[in-house]
Design an enzyme around this catalytic site. Structure first.
Site, PDB file in Angstrom:
ATOM      1  N   MET A 126       0.771  -1.206   0.000  1.00  0.00           N
ATOM      2  CA  MET A 126       0.000   0.000   0.000  1.00  0.00           C
ATOM      3  C   MET A 126       0.814   1.273   0.000  1.00  0.00           C
ATOM      4  SD  MET A 126       0.599  -0.503   3.525  1.00  0.00           S
ATOM      5  CE  MET A 126       0.445  -2.178   3.204  1.00  0.00           C
ATOM      6  N   PRO A 127       2.135   1.220  -0.011  1.00  0.00           N
ATOM      7  CA  PRO A 127       2.830   2.500  -0.059  1.00  0.00           C
ATOM      8  C   PRO A 127       2.760   3.145  -1.441  1.00  0.00           C
ATOM      9  CG  PRO A 127       4.398   0.683   0.210  1.00  0.00           C
ATOM     10  CD  PRO A 127       3.043   0.098   0.167  1.00  0.00           C
ATOM     11  N   LEU A 128       2.623   4.469  -1.425  1.00  0.00           N
ATOM     12  CA  LEU A 128       2.758   5.274  -2.631  1.00  0.00           C
ATOM     13  C   LEU A 128       4.007   6.107  -2.419  1.00  0.00           C
ATOM     14  CD1 LEU A 128       1.852   6.504  -5.318  1.00  0.00           C
ATOM     15  CD2 LEU A 128       0.406   8.069  -4.002  1.00  0.00           C
TER      16      LEU A 128
END
Length: 127
Positions: free
Chosen positions: A1-3
């Protein structure tokens, strides 16, 4: 889920940019258990004067090789995980592409799990 958003001054090679992106992702996987296939990154190169930073803030000696990394991720990581992430990222990027640790700035932006949509107009992480 990291951007992940990676900002640097223009003029680096494609190989250098790829090493930055790969190294940041590797640190996320190793330090905060980000899924290996969960990779979403934006690399932005800025012209001279388009990336403003203090070269001596907190007693560090930064150069025009500065790289600013902003990571938006879901809330819930412990302080120990965040410290491990910062350390691993600095270690990995020092190895390749040879980024000095003084030239790496990292900022984490934590958001609630329900604030993500990975497509189809759905909030995949909403419970």
């Amino acid at each position: 889920m990291p951007l992940v958003r990676i900002s640097l001054l223009e003029g680096k090679t494609e190989e250098y940019r790829k090493a930055l992106a790969d190294g940041v992702h590797r640190a996320l996987v190793e330090a905060v258990d980000a899924p290996a296939q969960d990779r979403f990154q934006i690399i932005t190169e800025h012209p001279a004067g388009g990336l403003i930073y203090d070269p001596t803030y907190l007693g560090l000696q930064r150069t025009d090789n500065i790289v600013m990394v902003q990571i938006t991720l879901s809330t819930g990581r412990k302080l120990a995980q965040k410290r491990k992430l910062f350390k691993r990222m600095a270690e990995i990027l020092a190895e390749n592409p040879g980024l000095r640790s003084h030239d790496l700035m990292v900022n984490l932006v934590e958001v609630a799990w329900e604030n993500w949509s990975f497509g189809n107009g759905e909030a995949q992480y909403a419970l």
